[in-house]
Design a protein around this motif. Structure first.
Motif, PDB file in Angstrom:
ATOM      1  N   CYS A  52       2.702  10.400  -4.136  1.00  0.00           N
ATOM      2  CA  CYS A  52       2.820  11.122  -2.479  1.00  0.00           C
ATOM      3  C   CYS A  52       3.979  11.213  -2.167  1.00  0.00           C
ATOM      4  N   LYS A  53       4.424  12.182  -1.769  1.00  0.00           N
ATOM      5  CA  LYS A  53       5.763  12.773  -0.994  1.00  0.00           C
ATOM      6  C   LYS A  53       5.690  12.600   0.353  1.00  0.00           C
ATOM      7  N   ARG A  54       4.655  12.856   1.117  1.00  0.00           N
ATOM      8  CA  ARG A  54       4.605  12.733   2.640  1.00  0.00           C
ATOM      9  C   ARG A  54       3.535  11.783   2.785  1.00  0.00           C
ATOM     10  N   VAL A  55       3.708  10.583   3.172  1.00  0.00           N
ATOM     11  CA  VAL A  55       2.866   9.527   3.347  1.00  0.00           C
ATOM     12  C   VAL A  55       2.834   9.352   4.597  1.00  0.00           C
ATOM     13  N   PRO A  58       2.969  21.349   7.074  1.00  0.00           N
ATOM     14  CA  PRO A  58       2.381  20.949   5.747  1.00  0.00           C
ATOM     15  C   PRO A  58       1.486  19.484   6.315  1.00  0.00           C
ATOM     16  N   ARG A  59       0.403  19.580   5.279  1.00  0.00           N
ATOM     17  CA  ARG A  59      -0.360  18.042   5.490  1.00  0.00           C
ATOM     18  C   ARG A  59       0.473  17.110   4.833  1.00  0.00           C
ATOM     19  N   PRO A  60       0.149  15.711   5.238  1.00  0.00           N
ATOM     20  CA  PRO A  60       0.492  14.678   4.331  1.00  0.00           C
ATOM     21  C   PRO A  60      -0.333  14.785   2.980  1.00  0.00           C
ATOM     22  N   ASP A  61       0.349  14.195   2.082  1.00  0.00           N
ATOM     23  CA  ASP A  61      -0.554  14.049   0.664  1.00  0.00           C
ATOM     24  C   ASP A  61      -1.098  12.729   0.604  1.00  0.00           C
ATOM     25  N   GLU A  95      12.086   8.652   7.277  1.00  0.00           N
ATOM     26  CA  GLU A  95      11.170   8.333   8.379  1.00  0.00           C
ATOM     27  C   GLU A  95      10.933   9.752   9.295  1.00  0.00           C
ATOM     28  N   ASP A  96       9.556  10.049   9.019  1.00  0.00           N
ATOM     29  CA  ASP A  96       9.191  11.329   9.762  1.00  0.00           C
ATOM     30  C   ASP A  96       8.405  11.011  10.864  1.00  0.00           C
ATOM     31  N   VAL A  99       0.897  -1.116  -0.105  1.00  0.00           N
ATOM     32  CA  VAL A  99      -0.111  -0.037  -0.128  1.00  0.00           C
ATOM     33  C   VAL A  99       0.749   1.336  -0.052  1.00  0.00           C
ATOM     34  N   THR A 100       1.945   1.206   0.799  1.00  0.00           N
ATOM     35  CA  THR A 100       2.650   2.435   1.088  1.00  0.00           C
ATOM     36  C   THR A 100       3.346   2.548  -0.389  1.00  0.00           C
ATOM     37  N   LYS A 101       3.913   1.585  -0.926  1.00  0.00           N
ATOM     38  CA  LYS A 101       4.617   1.854  -2.112  1.00  0.00           C
ATOM     39  C   LYS A 101       3.671   2.284  -3.245  1.00  0.00           C
TER      40      LYS A 101
END
Lengths: 341, 341
Positions: free
Chosen positions: B183-186, B243-246, B216-217, B174-176
């Motif tokens: 998406c840049k910020r998952v 910023p929001r995640p995308d 990792e954030d 899913v993440t991939k």
DNA sequence: CTGTTAGCGCGTTCAG
DNA sequence: CTGAACGCGCTAACAG
């Protein structure tokens, strides 16, 4: 693979040099025992981690404190809720529950009943399969005096306690709602016609039409066997009608969702082109787009009431006379019929 | 209310002037009986509508041919599917099933185990509650040599057979997928952190980040207890981020649906403003708007495999050695992540 | 080929 | 206050 050995009363009797019956008495806190021996036995039982063998106990007292439940489908949210209610309230009163699903097959239903009876359940709670249109297996239960109740999917002529929803009134309310929201040509999409709920809901539908002085129109009643394939077929047939209905009441939510999905794929707008309503208030109905107007049936409540009354009867707290418990349904108006709450 | 009398072997023996053991033998078609008496007995049994008392039989052979199942919640579609698979394949092999739900409570889980053991089930299939973070009750089962398997919600250190999904790989996929969709910020929204699946899915999430060289954030990981209230709170927190995640990967579908619903009420567009994905492939995920990208876990299959392996072990068809069965999951890409199939 | 005997684990007389 | 004996319904070892 073999199960390990289980401690029996015999063994703890031996260890303490007393008789088995003394142990038996101690464990059920009989008043006619010396407190000291009682204490000793309790202690030893704990130490040896004694667990009574319910099987032997049941055989002895010829009661298992187990109830059998048969539902058409466990994966249906509604029946799962019923089961949940049954479980919770059966457990509260010290009963276990064995659950079977008939997969909507009368043969499986019969087989389920047979094995549940063979395992000596004290009573049964049954919701009939779609296929069940003859009832010898229930007659037999009745003749063998095995207590049972019917819930939701019932056979009306059976002289046992039945727990149902006020299906007719629920259907009446939805239909009325559709009319009040401005629909002139309201259609009813039914499941298999000899199903109890199909009939009841049709009655409610017709009742509402009548009340508003709308003439029944046979072309505005369609039937599906509730398979997705047929549901979609019916959805397409509705699109192809000329004139189309302006409001469609589907007997049950999953059917309504199938219809909605198909319509959306064909560019039909709900409720602008046609209004749509379901029945049952499945979780799904709240999250589809648009949210689906439906009728809520509290399954958990139904399970709870069914088992509570059954146990009351079993334990002599209620009369054995079969009664009919009718639960109220509630209209849940949502956007699919133009409702804006 | 009392149950009616049940015909026993004794009675049919008496009627025919033979001994009980002869009846017993006839009924199990023993080869060392005169065909004629066998016939007579079979006939009489049928006539009197004899039904064997499984209770007595079980006590005698000390096997009940009954399995106990414990799930967190019956009303969850996933667990209902598991149960369905377990039932079907248990029945196929002549076993009955007793189902209990722990309602996500470790106390109830313990109580369930206790009563199931007391009723002498031959083995157990357990999916642990959310609360279960210590395991004495399982240790005890193990020590008492009561066969059991764990499925889906397992405790990794327990030396018993475990059936799980490849949760890590599912989460990785899913993440991939989110990353590949741009998406840049998952973000990862987790359930309770000591839950097996929370941990596994987080691993998969991190694995994908790493593979794409994304650092990792910690601010992009949130935790909810999975109550609707908290889910909505988290959904709002995400909106408020700057910023929001995308892209947001929710550990489980119902959570994702809660988030989606809240976002929609606040005017957030999915996937335009943010992408969203879930896990489990609940029926709901297919019908929300937009349809939810998710990972399918075949519950029926899991139930089937669990019970099949357990019975193989019980009946000596498989080694007693605990094994780990890992089922594959499949990515189900839908519109909520911008996928247009 | 069939009957007798002996339990499975427990509860319940019936005596002491 | 406690033990011995019996039986719930069924299976199985042992005789014959």
């Amino acid at each position: 693979m073999k199960k390990g050995h289980q401690v029996t009363m015999k063994e703890i009797a031996k260890r303490l040099g007393v008789s088995v019956s003394t142990v038996s008495r101690a464990l059920k806190d009989s008043p006619e025992l010396h407190p000291e021996t009682k204490r000793k036995i309790a202690e030893m039982a704990k130490e040896m981690n004694y667990q009574p063998n319910l099987l032997a106990q049941s055989l002895r007292i010829s009661r298992t404190k187990t109830l059998g439940v048969i539902v058409p489908e466990i994966t249906s949210h509604f029946f799962a809720s019923c089961i949940s209610g049954i479980q919770d309230f059966a457990n509260k009163r010290g009963y276990n529950v064995m659950i079977c699903q008939s997969n909507e097959s009368i043969e499986l239903e019969k087989a389920n009943i047979k094995t549940l009876v063979a395992t000596q359940v004290d009573a049964l709670l049954i919701s009939l399969s779609r296929e069940t249109n003859h009832f010898e297996h229930l007659d037999e239960l009745y003749q063998r005096e095995i207590p049972f109740v019917l819930f939701d999917r019932v056979q009306e002529d059976m002289p046992v306690t039945k727990i149902t929803f006020n299906d007719q009134n629920g259907a009446y309310q939805v239909t009325k709602h559709l009319i009040e929201m401005g629909c002139k040509r309201v259609m009813y999409v039914s499941g298999p016609e000899d199903l109890y709920i199909s009939k009841k809901r049709k009655k409610g539908y017709l009742q509402a039409l009548k009340e508003f002085g709308i003439k029944e129109d046979p072309s505005l009643i369609k039937v599906t066997d509730l398979t997705q394939e047929q549901n979609i077929k019916v959805a397409q047939e509705i699109i192809d009608m000329n004139p189309r209905p302006d409001g469609v009441f589907c007997m049950i939510d999953p059917l309504a969702v199938d219809v909605l999905t198909h319509w959306k794929s064909k560019g039909i707008k709900v409720p602008e082109d046609m209004s749509l309503a379901g029945f049952t208030n499945n979780p799904t109905s709240a999250v589809v787009e648009p949210p689906l107007t439906t009728v809520s049936q509290p399954g958990y409540e139904m399970g709870k009431l069914s088992v509570s009354h059954l146990l009351d009867q079993l334990e002599g707290l209620a009369s054995d006379e079969p009664i009919s418990i009718v639960l109220d349904t509630t209209l849940v108006p949502r956007k699919s019929t133009g409702y804006t709450g």
